[in-house]
Scaffold this motif. Structure first.
Motif, PDB file in Angstrom:
ATOM      1  N   PRO A   1      51.555  18.146  98.128  1.00 39.69           N
ATOM      2  CA  PRO A   1      51.901  18.543  96.771  1.00 39.69           C
ATOM      3  C   PRO A   1      52.572  17.409  96.009  1.00 39.69           C
ATOM      4  CG  PRO A   1      53.451  19.522  98.327  1.00 39.69           C
ATOM      5  CD  PRO A   1      52.414  18.800  99.136  1.00 39.69           C
ATOM      6  N   PRO A   2      52.544  17.425  94.694  1.00 39.51           N
ATOM      7  CA  PRO A   2      51.882  18.458  93.888  1.00 39.51           C
ATOM      8  C   PRO A   2      50.383  18.218  93.664  1.00 39.51           C
ATOM      9  CG  PRO A   2      53.084  16.958  92.470  1.00 39.51           C
ATOM     10  CD  PRO A   2      53.349  16.503  93.876  1.00 39.51           C
ATOM     11  N   TYR A   3      49.903  16.979  93.827  1.00 40.62           N
ATOM     12  CA  TYR A   3      48.541  16.697  93.363  1.00 40.62           C
ATOM     13  C   TYR A   3      47.447  17.083  94.349  1.00 40.62           C
ATOM     14  CZ  TYR A   3      51.367  14.113  90.094  1.00 40.62           C
ATOM     15  OH  TYR A   3      52.318  13.796  89.177  1.00 40.62           O
ATOM     16  N   LEU A   4      47.685  16.837  95.628  1.00 43.34           N
ATOM     17  CA  LEU A   4      46.592  17.007  96.588  1.00 43.34           C
ATOM     18  C   LEU A   4      46.725  18.309  97.382  1.00 43.34           C
ATOM     19  CD1 LEU A   4      46.393  13.298  97.799  1.00 43.34           C
ATOM     20  CD2 LEU A   4      45.100  14.400  95.971  1.00 43.34           C
ATOM     21  N   THR A   5      46.725  19.421  96.661  1.00 43.50           N
ATOM     22  CA  THR A   5      46.744  20.719  97.333  1.00 43.50           C
ATOM     23  C   THR A   5      45.371  21.370  97.186  1.00 43.50           C
ATOM     24  OG1 THR A   5      47.513  21.758  95.314  1.00 43.50           O
ATOM     25  CG2 THR A   5      49.194  21.128  96.916  1.00 43.50           C
ATOM     26  N   PHE A   6      45.091  22.351  98.045  1.00 39.10           N
ATOM     27  CA  PHE A   6      43.806  23.049  98.000  1.00 39.10           C
ATOM     28  C   PHE A   6      43.526  23.589  96.603  1.00 39.10           C
ATOM     29  CE2 PHE A   6      41.066  26.712  98.222  1.00 39.10           C
ATOM     30  CZ  PHE A   6      40.073  26.315  99.090  1.00 39.10           C
ATOM     31  N   GLY A   7      44.545  24.215  96.009  1.00 36.36           N
ATOM     32  CA  GLY A   7      44.356  24.873  94.713  1.00 36.36           C
ATOM     33  C   GLY A   7      43.920  23.915  93.615  1.00 36.36           C
ATOM     34  N   ARG A   8      44.377  22.659  93.688  1.00 35.86           N
ATOM     35  CA  ARG A   8      43.999  21.702  92.651  1.00 35.86           C
ATOM     36  C   ARG A   8      42.733  20.938  93.020  1.00 35.86           C
ATOM     37  NH1 ARG A   8      49.368  18.953  89.985  1.00 35.86           N
ATOM     38  NH2 ARG A   8      50.611  20.873  89.803  1.00 35.86           N
ATOM     39  N   LEU A   9      42.489  20.768  94.316  1.00 36.93           N
ATOM     40  CA  LEU A   9      41.322  19.972  94.732  1.00 36.93           C
ATOM     41  C   LEU A   9      40.016  20.763  94.712  1.00 36.93           C
ATOM     42  CD1 LEU A   9      42.738  17.797  97.657  1.00 36.93           C
ATOM     43  CD2 LEU A   9      42.105  17.058  95.360  1.00 36.93           C
ATOM     44  N   ARG A  10      40.115  22.063  94.983  1.00 41.78           N
ATOM     45  CA  ARG A  10      38.882  22.854  95.060  1.00 41.78           C
ATOM     46  C   ARG A  10      38.072  22.794  93.753  1.00 41.78           C
ATOM     47  NH1 ARG A  10      36.674  28.099  93.112  1.00 41.78           N
ATOM     48  NH2 ARG A  10      34.991  28.545  94.541  1.00 41.78           N
ATOM     49  N   PRO A  11      38.719  22.912  92.572  1.00 42.13           N
ATOM     50  CA  PRO A  11      37.929  22.777  91.337  1.00 42.13           C
ATOM     51  C   PRO A  11      37.323  21.381  91.181  1.00 42.13           C
ATOM     52  CG  PRO A  11      40.054  23.797  90.860  1.00 42.13           C
ATOM     53  CD  PRO A  11      40.112  23.312  92.273  1.00 42.13           C
ATOM     54  N   ILE A  12      37.960  20.362  91.742  1.00 39.29           N
ATOM     55  CA  ILE A  12      37.378  19.019  91.656  1.00 39.29           C
ATOM     56  C   ILE A  12      36.106  18.963  92.502  1.00 39.29           C
ATOM     57  CG2 ILE A  12      37.764  16.574  92.181  1.00 39.29           C
ATOM     58  CD1 ILE A  12      40.645  16.979  91.420  1.00 39.29           C
ATOM     59  N   HIS A  13      36.164  19.594  93.661  1.00 40.76           N
ATOM     60  CA  HIS A  13      34.970  19.682  94.511  1.00 40.76           C
ATOM     61  C   HIS A  13      33.823  20.368  93.767  1.00 40.76           C
ATOM     62  CE1 HIS A  13      32.256  20.739  97.731  1.00 40.76           C
ATOM     63  NE2 HIS A  13      32.524  22.023  97.599  1.00 40.76           N
ATOM     64  N   THR A  14      34.104  21.536  93.190  1.00 44.37           N
ATOM     65  CA  THR A  14      33.021  22.299  92.559  1.00 44.37           C
ATOM     66  C   THR A  14      32.495  21.591  91.304  1.00 44.37           C
ATOM     67  OG1 THR A  14      34.651  23.660  91.397  1.00 44.37           O
ATOM     68  CG2 THR A  14      33.756  24.553  93.425  1.00 44.37           C
ATOM     69  N   ASN A  15      33.416  21.077  90.495  1.00 43.54           N
ATOM     70  CA  ASN A  15      32.969  20.450  89.245  1.00 43.54           C
ATOM     71  C   ASN A  15      32.285  19.111  89.491  1.00 43.54           C
ATOM     72  OD1 ASN A  15      33.737  22.283  86.994  1.00 43.54           O
ATOM     73  ND2 ASN A  15      35.735  22.099  87.938  1.00 43.54           N
ATOM     74  N   ALA A  16      32.778  18.339  90.463  1.00 44.28           N
ATOM     75  CA  ALA A  16      32.103  17.082  90.789  1.00 44.28           C
ATOM     76  C   ALA A  16      30.708  17.390  91.326  1.00 44.28           C
ATOM     77  CB  ALA A  16      32.901  16.276  91.808  1.00 44.28           C
ATOM     78  N   GLY A  17      30.599  18.451  92.114  1.00 42.64           N
ATOM     79  CA  GLY A  17      29.303  18.827  92.681  1.00 42.64           C
ATOM     80  C   GLY A  17      28.327  19.296  91.621  1.00 42.64           C
ATOM     81  N   ILE A  18      28.773  20.229  90.773  1.00 39.21           N
ATOM     82  CA  ILE A  18      27.859  20.814  89.796  1.00 39.21           C
ATOM     83  C   ILE A  18      27.598  19.846  88.639  1.00 39.21           C
ATOM     84  CG2 ILE A  18      27.461  22.717  88.197  1.00 39.21           C
ATOM     85  CD1 ILE A  18      29.329  24.402  90.002  1.00 39.21           C
ATOM     86  N   PHE A  19      28.682  19.279  88.094  1.00 37.88           N
ATOM     87  CA  PHE A  19      28.506  18.502  86.862  1.00 37.88           C
ATOM     88  C   PHE A  19      28.324  17.000  87.122  1.00 37.88           C
ATOM     89  CE2 PHE A  19      30.767  22.420  85.694  1.00 37.88           C
ATOM     90  CZ  PHE A  19      29.765  22.966  84.917  1.00 37.88           C
ATOM     91  N   GLY A  20      29.011  16.463  88.130  1.00 35.22           N
ATOM     92  CA  GLY A  20      28.840  15.044  88.424  1.00 35.22           C
ATOM     93  C   GLY A  20      27.523  14.780  89.123  1.00 35.22           C
ATOM     94  N   TRP A  21      27.312  15.471  90.230  1.00 36.00           N
ATOM     95  CA  TRP A  21      26.095  15.294  91.024  1.00 36.00           C
ATOM     96  C   TRP A  21      24.916  16.036  90.394  1.00 36.00           C
ATOM     97  CZ3 TRP A  21      22.799  13.156  94.097  1.00 36.00           C
ATOM     98  CH2 TRP A  21      21.963  13.869  94.961  1.00 36.00           C
ATOM     99  N   GLY A  22      25.037  17.346  90.237  1.00 43.40           N
ATOM    100  CA  GLY A  22      23.928  18.167  89.734  1.00 43.40           C
ATOM    101  C   GLY A  22      23.454  17.715  88.359  1.00 43.40           C
ATOM    102  N   VAL A  23      24.362  17.734  87.395  1.00 44.63           N
ATOM    103  CA  VAL A  23      23.966  17.392  86.028  1.00 44.63           C
ATOM    104  C   VAL A  23      23.601  15.904  85.936  1.00 44.63           C
ATOM    105  CG1 VAL A  23      24.779  17.244  83.636  1.00 44.63           C
ATOM    106  CG2 VAL A  23      25.217  19.304  84.969  1.00 44.63           C
ATOM    107  N   GLY A  24      24.275  15.057  86.735  1.00 38.93           N
ATOM    108  CA  GLY A  24      23.915  13.638  86.750  1.00 38.93           C
ATOM    109  C   GLY A  24      22.458  13.443  87.135  1.00 38.93           C
ATOM    110  N   VAL A  25      22.037  14.151  88.189  1.00 33.33           N
ATOM    111  CA  VAL A  25      20.636  14.040  88.615  1.00 33.33           C
ATOM    112  C   VAL A  25      19.714  14.655  87.561  1.00 33.33           C
ATOM    113  CG1 VAL A  25      18.944  14.594  90.406  1.00 33.33           C
ATOM    114  CG2 VAL A  25      21.292  14.075  91.043  1.00 33.33           C
ATOM    115  N   ILE A  26      20.163  15.731  86.933  1.00 34.81           N
ATOM    116  CA  ILE A  26      19.358  16.341  85.860  1.00 34.81           C
ATOM    117  C   ILE A  26      19.122  15.310  84.750  1.00 34.81           C
ATOM    118  CG2 ILE A  26      19.407  18.057  84.003  1.00 34.81           C
ATOM    119  CD1 ILE A  26      20.924  19.907  85.983  1.00 34.81           C
ATOM    120  N   PHE A  27      20.176  14.598  84.349  1.00 35.39           N
ATOM    121  CA  PHE A  27      20.026  13.579  83.308  1.00 35.39           C
ATOM    122  C   PHE A  27      19.022  12.508  83.763  1.00 35.39           C
ATOM    123  CE2 PHE A  27      24.575  14.323  81.443  1.00 35.39           C
ATOM    124  CZ  PHE A  27      24.113  15.446  80.786  1.00 35.39           C
TER     125      PHE A  27
END
Lengths: 46, 471, 287
Positions: free
Chosen positions: B44-70
């Motif tokens: 804590p405070p920065y590297l907790t599950f609660g704060r990292l999990r959205p980074i995992h999902t958003n990096a996956g969907i928008f960084g990786w997924g949308v990046g490949v879509i572009f």
């Protein structure tokens, strides 16, 4: 039947008609071959 | 006819950045999975599950997924329209702005600036950035299609256009909020309304980001890889209209048994079942395109990725509707079963198709053949086993957990306390970490292969011409 | 037609998307959160509660905890009365969540005394062995920002007094999160309604049964020790070394808990286990 039910059935039926129209149009004799040309055309570049 | 000059530089750049964000997504994924079993791994405070999990999902969907879509859409749209991209400058701007937005998202999320709405956690200033990004992308794609040299639009373009408008509508509505400061806002909707809007968004983000665009890729790259056309363009048309019509009704299957009005839940349930038809329309279209070509599963690694991908799409779109049934949801919802379902879709379907698409693009953006097909095969098996371990372990865990939550003694009391059910999960969570690590190793092999291709070997004359955009 | 006209295709696709959107997303606004939906006893958050809620959001607690009890037998037994739409009208955003790595928190308000929450947030495993929740003891070091909180209340349009705001000056984030947790689900008087009225005479079925005492000891370690101490010496709860009380009275307290006293109800363990606890506590055998 009250107004709600008539509306419900009407909308459902309307949606079905639209769906049927798309299917009929896509598979009509006129369009049957035309609709498939794109899949051959996409193959012949690069 | 003179061949158009295509813009492939922009495709290459988006491939590079999306792959980088993909690595971030799986790395953070492995970290949060370790935090599930080892709470001392929270810092804590920065590297907790609660704060990292959205980074995992958003990096996956928008960084990786949308990046490949572009990347892939910029490639596909030029070839299918037989014209160069409408604006190179706009595309270049989009590239820089995309990376700025993803970086800003990661930084603000780690600092705790979040709306808490799943897959839409970023605060309002970043929402504005995402809107600019999407409009930029939409204009370029739509303008390129408008000035195309090919009269009929191939099905991939249909899915692109639907995704463009779909994401725009979903995102705009779910973003509605009242700012308190630059880093904090309150949703424009309250309680049950907010829940209903959020899952209308959440589930259709799956439709418009993780279904329609990968289908556009699949419909393009499968025929291109096998050399034979898709089985039926007409089936794809019927599936297209049914899919984009039905998906929007199903958001509330995430909210079964909650205070959301019953009739919305029932509609969501019914339409979720109906969605099997258009989903399997695409699956069957894919399989039938392989008629007489199944030997390519052995010979062509691209086909392996694509056919496994569409198979997981098929399984995903059977399991999903099953979970949308009230009685089944009562049992399985909130357990580890659900993340297992999601990861079959993201790791098994979306990522498999993305990997195949990028492998297909490699010779066409670097001007030379892939460094190692053996490594691509290794990547395939790491991704497949990693994903299966991940999902199967948590399906078992989910059923066990649900069973224990519901177990009752003869006197009508509960058999297990919550903690008794939770500690049973630890071994399965460990297996999940192993599965995720295997998948990550696959991604590292993938990146190594791309790197070696870019830096080793001589360009082939004919491929170099393609990479420079002359074909 | 549309296969040759991209703008027409865009318009038609938008129309297709808007049908389901209108019916399932827009129309519900007409019936949800209306006066018929509201519950008079459900009140907006106070400044400190709202700040606690924002901290819950900041730390992403919703990634592991849900806040909605479904009308299912096992769920109502475990967590309490099922959730009603009217209980969430002041929630911006909603926090129902989608995954129960930890237990549901929709009815956690009033379940434990404040002291339990302070200790548990500080070190979850000290209170619940085997828990995988991160420590949040660092909350105590962070003071609150009364000015910002006042601004939040203005934006939300929630009533507040200047005393409530000035009282925030010497509070920290831990105070806020506990205040929020204690409000959750407690605006409707469900705990009283959920109380089991015991009819007839209660009879201890395990008198003189040694194995019941051993079973009770194990239950004590898992459910009671964190508050009443390893050797029944007390802590957050009172010491229990020398209980001068009828078996049936003790049974009732464990089964239904003590209102306002902070003792949670353990009726969901079932009658047998509660009786085992009674026998352990009355045995005077604490090691």
């Amino acid at each position: 039947m009250d107004l709600g039910s008539i509306l419900y059935l009407g909308v459902t039926f309307g949606l079905f008609v639209i769906f049927a129209a798309i299917v009929i149009r896509t598979y009509s004799r006129k369009n049957r071959d035309k609709n498939e040309t794109a899949k051959y055309r996409m193959l012949d570049d690069d | 006819m003179e061949k158009p000059q295509y813009n492939t530089d922009i495709v290459k750049s988006f491939v590079h950045w999306s792959v980088l964000w993909g690595l971030v997504a799986v790395l953070v994924g492995v970290i949060v999975s370790i935090q599930m079993t080892n709470p001392e791994m929270n810092f804590p405070p920065y590297l907790t599950f609660g704060r990292l999990r959205p980074i995992h999902t958003n990096a996956g969907i928008f960084g990786w997924g949308v990046g490949v879509i572009f990347a892939t859409f910029f490639y596909i749209v030029q070839r299918l329209c037989k014209v160069r991209l409408w604006s190179d400058k706009l595309a270049k701007f989009q590239l820089y702005f995309f990376n700025t937005t993803i970086t800003a998202s990661a930084v603000t999320l780690i600092l705790g600036f979040t709306t808490s709405k799943e897959y839409h956690e970023m605060e309002w200033p970043i929402d504005l950035m995402i809107i600019i990004l999407w409009v930029t992308f939409a204009i370029n794609i739509i303008m390129t299609i408008i000035k195309r040299k090919e009269e009929q639009m191939y099905i991939s373009l249909w899915y692109m256009l639907a995704a463009i408008v779909g994401v725009a509508i979903l995102f705009l509505v779910n973003s509605a909020a009242v700012p308190v400061s630059f880093f904090k806002s309150y949703s424009a909707f309250a309680g049950t309304n907010d829940a209903n809007v959020q899952w209308w968004f959440g589930h259709n983000a799956v439709a418009m980001v993780l279904t329609a665009p990968p289908l556009a890729m699949f419909y393009y790259f499968l025929p291109k890889s096998t050399g034979v056309p898709i089985y039926s363009h007409k089936i794809s048309i019927i599936s297209f209209w049914s899919l984009i019509f039905m998906y929007l009704w199903t958001g509330a299957h995430h909210l079964l048994w909650t205070p959301v009005p019953d009739w919305i839940q029932t509609l969501a349930m019914a339409f979720s079942i109906m969605l099997i038809a258009p989903s399997w329309g695409s699956v069957i279209n894919g399989y039938l395109s392989m008629k007489g070509q199944w030997h390519q599963m052995r010979e062509n690694y691209l086909v392996k990725f694509l056919i496994l991908g569409i198979t997981f799409y098929g399984l995903q779109t059977l399991q999903g509707p099953m979970q949308s049934i009230r009685s089944f949801s009562a049992f399985i919802h909130f357990t580890d079963w659900v993340p297992a379902h999601i990861h079959m879709g993201t790791m098994g379907w979306v990522s498999m198709v993305c990997f195949a698409s990028i492998y297909f693009l490699v010779p066409r953006i670097y001007g030379k053949e892939l460094y190692s097909i053996r490594l691509a095969n290794l990547h395939f098996w790491l991704a497949l086993t990693g994903q299966l371990l991940w999902s199967i372990s948590l399906w078992i865990a989910g059923v066990l957990q649900a069973g224990m939550w519901n177990a009752m003694n003869p006197d009508g009391s509960l058999t297990y306390t919550f903690m008794e059910t939770m500690v049973e999960m630890y071994p399965y969570w460990w297996v999940r970490t192993i599965g995720g690590t295997l998948f990550m190793l696959g991604v590292i092999v993938f990146i190594y292969n791309l790197f070696k291709t870019a830096h080793n070997g001589e360009k082939t004359a004919s491929l170099a011409a393609t990479a420079e955009g002359r074909a | 037609m549309w296969e040759k006209k991209p703008i027409l295709l865009l318009v038609l696709a938008t129309a297709a998307i808007m049908v389901g959107t209108t019916v399932t997303m827009i129309v519900p606004f007409m019936s949800v959160n209306t006066d018929a939906d509201k519950i008079a006893s459900v009140k907006p958050y106070t400044p400190i509660q709202q700040e606690g809620r924002d901290l819950y959001i900041r730390e992403g607690c919703n990634n592991c905890h849900t806040q909605t009890v479904r009308p299912l037998v096992s769920e109502v037994l475990r967590y309490g009365e099922y959730s009603k739409s009217g209980e969430f009208v002041y929630d911006r955003p909603f926090l129902w969540g989608s995954k129960r790595t930890g237990p549901d928190l929709a009815r956690v308000g009033g379940k434990y005394p404040d002291a339990w929450h302070y200790k548990h947030m500080d070190s979850p495993r000290a209170m619940i062995p085997g828990s995988n929740m991160p420590d949040y003891g660092w909350y105590k070091k962070n003071p609150l920002d009364p000015k910002m909180i006042q601004r939040k209340m203005e934006v939300l349009g929630f009533p507040y007094t200047t005393e409530q705001i000035s009282a925030l000056a010497d509070k920290n984030e831990m105070d806020a999160i506990v205040a929020y947790l204690q409000k959750l689900g407690s605006d409707i008087p469900w705990r009283k309604a959920a109380k089991t009225t015991i009819v007839g005479e209660l009879k201890n079925p395990f008198v003189g049964n040694k194995s019941a005492i051993e079973a009770g000891e194990e239950l004590f370690e898992n459910n009671c020790e964190a508050c009443h101490g390893e050797n029944l010496e007390g802590g957050i709860g009172p010491e229990l070394t020398d209980i001068d009380m009828d078996d049936s009275d003790l049974y009732q307290i464990i089964y239904n808990g003590i209102d306002d006293g902070g003792m949670p109800a353990f009726g969901s363990l079932g009658t047998n286990k509660v009786w085992q606890l009674v026998n352990f506590l009355k045995s005077g055998d604490s090691d």
